[in-house]
Structures are given as structure tokens and as C-alpha cells.
Design a protein around this motif. Structure first.
Motif, PDB file in Angstrom:
ATOM      1  N   GLY A   1      48.189 -18.912  36.803  1.00  0.00           N
ATOM      2  CA  GLY A   1      49.406 -17.929  37.465  1.00  0.00           C
ATOM      3  C   GLY A   1      48.306 -16.752  38.098  1.00  0.00           C
ATOM      4  N   GLY A   2      48.824 -15.835  38.861  1.00  0.00           N
ATOM      5  CA  GLY A   2      47.888 -14.389  39.950  1.00  0.00           C
ATOM      6  C   GLY A   2      49.245 -14.707  41.233  1.00  0.00           C
ATOM      7  N   SER A   3      48.348 -13.937  42.397  1.00  0.00           N
ATOM      8  CA  SER A   3      49.946 -13.347  42.933  1.00  0.00           C
ATOM      9  C   SER A   3      49.365 -14.130  44.188  1.00  0.00           C
ATOM     10  CB  SER A   3      49.775 -11.954  43.011  1.00  0.00           C
ATOM     11  OG  SER A   3      48.884 -11.348  43.157  1.00  0.00           O
ATOM     12  N   GLU A   4      49.969 -14.326  45.497  1.00  0.00           N
ATOM     13  CA  GLU A   4      49.823 -14.837  46.447  1.00  0.00           C
ATOM     14  C   GLU A   4      49.618 -14.112  47.622  1.00  0.00           C
ATOM     15  OE1 GLU A   4      51.361 -18.043  49.561  1.00  0.00           O
ATOM     16  OE2 GLU A   4      51.120 -18.888  47.214  1.00  0.00           O
ATOM     17  N   ASP A   5      48.872 -13.693  48.765  1.00  0.00           N
ATOM     18  CA  ASP A   5      48.495 -12.554  50.360  1.00  0.00           C
ATOM     19  C   ASP A   5      49.399 -12.790  50.805  1.00  0.00           C
ATOM     20  OD1 ASP A   5      48.763 -10.611  51.107  1.00  0.00           O
ATOM     21  OD2 ASP A   5      46.724 -10.187  50.444  1.00  0.00           O
ATOM     22  N   THR A   6      50.735 -12.422  51.202  1.00  0.00           N
ATOM     23  CA  THR A   6      51.367 -13.287  52.610  1.00  0.00           C
ATOM     24  C   THR A   6      51.045 -12.219  53.270  1.00  0.00           C
ATOM     25  OG1 THR A   6      53.607 -12.200  51.116  1.00  0.00           O
ATOM     26  CG2 THR A   6      53.035 -14.692  50.662  1.00  0.00           C
ATOM     27  N   ARG A   7      51.324 -11.189  53.700  1.00  0.00           N
ATOM     28  CA  ARG A   7      51.088  -9.729  53.967  1.00  0.00           C
ATOM     29  C   ARG A   7      50.950 -10.595  55.633  1.00  0.00           C
ATOM     30  NH1 ARG A   7      47.226  -5.658  52.002  1.00  0.00           N
ATOM     31  NH2 ARG A   7      45.998  -7.065  51.417  1.00  0.00           N
ATOM     32  N   GLY A   8      49.875 -11.066  55.978  1.00  0.00           N
ATOM     33  CA  GLY A   8      49.462 -11.423  56.978  1.00  0.00           C
ATOM     34  C   GLY A   8      48.368 -10.760  56.897  1.00  0.00           C
ATOM     35  N   GLY A   9      48.352 -10.743  58.673  1.00  0.00           N
ATOM     36  CA  GLY A   9      46.706  -9.880  59.605  1.00  0.00           C
ATOM     37  C   GLY A   9      45.274 -10.284  58.636  1.00  0.00           C
ATOM     38  N   ASP A  10      44.583  -9.844  59.547  1.00  0.00           N
ATOM     39  CA  ASP A  10      42.915 -10.241  59.643  1.00  0.00           C
ATOM     40  C   ASP A  10      42.182 -10.457  58.177  1.00  0.00           C
ATOM     41  OD1 ASP A  10      42.737  -9.700  62.274  1.00  0.00           O
ATOM     42  OD2 ASP A  10      42.113  -7.760  61.814  1.00  0.00           O
ATOM     43  N   LEU A  11      41.891 -11.603  57.658  1.00  0.00           N
ATOM     44  CA  LEU A  11      41.179 -11.927  57.446  1.00  0.00           C
ATOM     45  C   LEU A  11      39.294 -12.148  57.367  1.00  0.00           C
ATOM     46  CD1 LEU A  11      43.164 -14.870  55.254  1.00  0.00           C
ATOM     47  CD2 LEU A  11      42.785 -12.868  54.348  1.00  0.00           C
ATOM     48  N   PHE A  12      39.034 -11.774  56.531  1.00  0.00           N
ATOM     49  CA  PHE A  12      37.614 -11.775  56.423  1.00  0.00           C
ATOM     50  C   PHE A  12      37.011 -13.229  55.600  1.00  0.00           C
ATOM     51  CE2 PHE A  12      38.781  -7.400  57.837  1.00  0.00           C
ATOM     52  CZ  PHE A  12      37.860  -7.802  59.133  1.00  0.00           C
ATOM     53  N   VAL A  13      36.099 -13.917  55.892  1.00  0.00           N
ATOM     54  CA  VAL A  13      36.107 -15.181  54.642  1.00  0.00           C
ATOM     55  C   VAL A  13      34.871 -15.778  55.151  1.00  0.00           C
ATOM     56  CG1 VAL A  13      38.541 -15.942  55.279  1.00  0.00           C
ATOM     57  CG2 VAL A  13      36.792 -17.326  56.779  1.00  0.00           C
ATOM     58  N   GLU A  14      34.565 -15.625  54.203  1.00  0.00           N
ATOM     59  CA  GLU A  14      33.064 -16.531  53.479  1.00  0.00           C
ATOM     60  C   GLU A  14      33.375 -18.037  53.414  1.00  0.00           C
ATOM     61  OE1 GLU A  14      29.319 -14.876  50.663  1.00  0.00           O
ATOM     62  OE2 GLU A  14      30.970 -15.483  49.823  1.00  0.00           O
ATOM     63  N   TYR A  15      32.370 -18.996  54.076  1.00  0.00           N
ATOM     64  CA  TYR A  15      31.996 -20.101  53.234  1.00  0.00           C
ATOM     65  C   TYR A  15      30.809 -20.253  53.531  1.00  0.00           C
ATOM     66  CZ  TYR A  15      36.353 -20.312  56.951  1.00  0.00           C
ATOM     67  OH  TYR A  15      37.681 -20.598  57.257  1.00  0.00           O
ATOM     68  N   VAL A  16      30.482 -21.506  52.357  1.00  0.00           N
ATOM     69  CA  VAL A  16      29.149 -21.956  50.882  1.00  0.00           C
ATOM     70  C   VAL A  16      28.921 -22.310  51.565  1.00  0.00           C
ATOM     71  CG1 VAL A  16      28.346 -21.235  49.427  1.00  0.00           C
ATOM     72  CG2 VAL A  16      29.325 -19.214  49.958  1.00  0.00           C
ATOM     73  N   HIS A  17      27.849 -23.404  51.659  1.00  0.00           N
ATOM     74  CA  HIS A  17      27.131 -24.492  51.757  1.00  0.00           C
ATOM     75  C   HIS A  17      28.352 -25.763  52.457  1.00  0.00           C
ATOM     76  CE1 HIS A  17      25.954 -24.172  47.495  1.00  0.00           C
ATOM     77  NE2 HIS A  17      26.826 -24.386  46.824  1.00  0.00           N
ATOM     78  N   ILE A  18      27.838 -25.343  53.953  1.00  0.00           N
ATOM     79  CA  ILE A  18      28.022 -26.301  55.086  1.00  0.00           C
ATOM     80  C   ILE A  18      27.193 -26.927  55.603  1.00  0.00           C
ATOM     81  CG2 ILE A  18      29.918 -23.975  55.784  1.00  0.00           C
ATOM     82  CD1 ILE A  18      28.013 -22.789  57.571  1.00  0.00           C
ATOM     83  N   LYS A  19      27.934 -27.896  56.414  1.00  0.00           N
ATOM     84  CA  LYS A  19      27.120 -28.484  57.159  1.00  0.00           C
ATOM     85  C   LYS A  19      25.985 -28.323  57.773  1.00  0.00           C
ATOM     86  CE  LYS A  19      26.673 -33.000  58.826  1.00  0.00           C
ATOM     87  NZ  LYS A  19      27.537 -34.761  59.702  1.00  0.00           N
ATOM     88  N   ALA A  20      24.589 -28.788  57.910  1.00  0.00           N
ATOM     89  CA  ALA A  20      23.371 -27.870  58.605  1.00  0.00           C
ATOM     90  C   ALA A  20      23.928 -28.542  60.088  1.00  0.00           C
ATOM     91  CB  ALA A  20      22.424 -27.798  58.175  1.00  0.00           C
ATOM     92  N   GLY A  21      24.151 -27.540  60.961  1.00  0.00           N
ATOM     93  CA  GLY A  21      24.172 -27.328  62.604  1.00  0.00           C
ATOM     94  C   GLY A  21      25.526 -28.066  63.208  1.00  0.00           C
ATOM     95  N   SER A  22      26.340 -27.921  62.099  1.00  0.00           N
ATOM     96  CA  SER A  22      28.010 -27.886  62.377  1.00  0.00           C
ATOM     97  C   SER A  22      28.859 -26.269  62.429  1.00  0.00           C
ATOM     98  CB  SER A  22      29.126 -28.090  61.289  1.00  0.00           C
ATOM     99  OG  SER A  22      29.315 -27.416  59.855  1.00  0.00           O
ATOM    100  N   VAL A  23      28.170 -25.593  62.675  1.00  0.00           N
ATOM    101  CA  VAL A  23      28.824 -24.167  62.819  1.00  0.00           C
ATOM    102  C   VAL A  23      29.801 -24.035  64.075  1.00  0.00           C
ATOM    103  CG1 VAL A  23      29.182 -21.721  62.341  1.00  0.00           C
ATOM    104  CG2 VAL A  23      28.174 -22.384  60.470  1.00  0.00           C
ATOM    105  N   ARG A  24      30.619 -23.646  64.394  1.00  0.00           N
ATOM    106  CA  ARG A  24      31.697 -23.882  65.423  1.00  0.00           C
ATOM    107  C   ARG A  24      32.306 -22.554  65.834  1.00  0.00           C
ATOM    108  NH1 ARG A  24      35.415 -29.059  65.102  1.00  0.00           N
ATOM    109  NH2 ARG A  24      33.294 -30.600  64.602  1.00  0.00           N
ATOM    110  N   VAL A  25      32.168 -21.564  64.730  1.00  0.00           N
ATOM    111  CA  VAL A  25      32.429 -19.836  65.698  1.00  0.00           C
ATOM    112  C   VAL A  25      31.272 -18.661  64.807  1.00  0.00           C
ATOM    113  CG1 VAL A  25      34.878 -20.132  64.585  1.00  0.00           C
ATOM    114  CG2 VAL A  25      33.339 -19.702  63.261  1.00  0.00           C
TER     115      VAL A  25
END
Length: 107
Positions: A1-25
Motif C-alpha cells: 500500500g501507501g500513497s503516491e504523490d501526484t502533485r507534480g512540481g520540483d523533486l529533490f532526488v538522491e542517487y546512490v551506487h552510480i557508475k564512476a564517471g557516468s554523472v551527466r548532471v
């Protein structure tokens, strides 16, 4: 269960375990549907490349997380990932044999 946020707008995200040298932002960049931001990688004892993704509606340290819908590259209905399941660019996929003890079955 749980709810889903459908408001749209800005999100602040965190990515962990990314491939070294692959960040494009970089911090503060705005991204849109379809933008590639990085590639998943493997760290430590992980048998496969993987990514931990967390989304927040605020950049405050105590902000709660929010659920995010993903779209498969091949189209189809957007989905909310479920912990413990496996996904690739086409959406949900069976667990790889290495994740299920090499049996080739579903655990």
C-alpha cells in the motif's frame, strides 16, 4: 500500500551506487522525462550494478520521501517500483539467477 504523490512540481532526488564517471548532471540542474542523469554501478559485495533512488519534495534534511512513477523506455504504463523487485529499461523483469542463489527460479 501507501500513497503516491501526484502533485507534480520540483523533486529533490538522491542517487546512490552510480557508475564512476557516468554523472551527466550537477546539483541544481532541472531534468525532464527521458533525460539520462547517470548509469547504475556496483559497489562492495553487490553481484550486479544497481541504483538506490530517493525522492523528496523539499531539500530540507527532515523532508519525508515521496513515491515517484517511472516509465519504461519502451512505453507502456508508468509504474511505482516495489522494493525487492528488479527493473531495467523495459520495466519489471525477473530476478537474475545470481540474486536467487543461481537456481534460475523465483527463490
Amino acid at each position: 500500500g501507501g500513497s503516491e504523490d501526484t502533485r507534480g512540481g520540483d523533486l529533490f532526488v538522491e542517487y546512490v551506487h552510480i557508475k564512476a564517471g557516468s554523472v551527466r548532471v550537477k546539483v541544481g540542474d532541472r531534468v525532464e522525462l527521458g533525460d539520462v542523469v547517470c548509469e547504475s554501478g556496483g559497489v562492495g559485495f553487490s553481484p550486479e550494478p544497481h541504483l538506490h533512488f530517493t525522492a523528496f519534495r523539499s531539500k530540507e534534511p527532515t523532508a519525508p520521501t515521496t513515491r515517484v512513477r517511472f516509465s519504461a523506455a519502451s512505453g507502456g504504463e508508468p509504474y511505482v517500483p516495489i522494493a525487492g523487485n528488479y527493473y531495467d529499461q523495459s520495466g519489471a523483469v525477473p530476478a537474475p539467477p545470481s540474486a536467487i542463489g543461481g537456481t534460475g527460479g523465483q527463490g
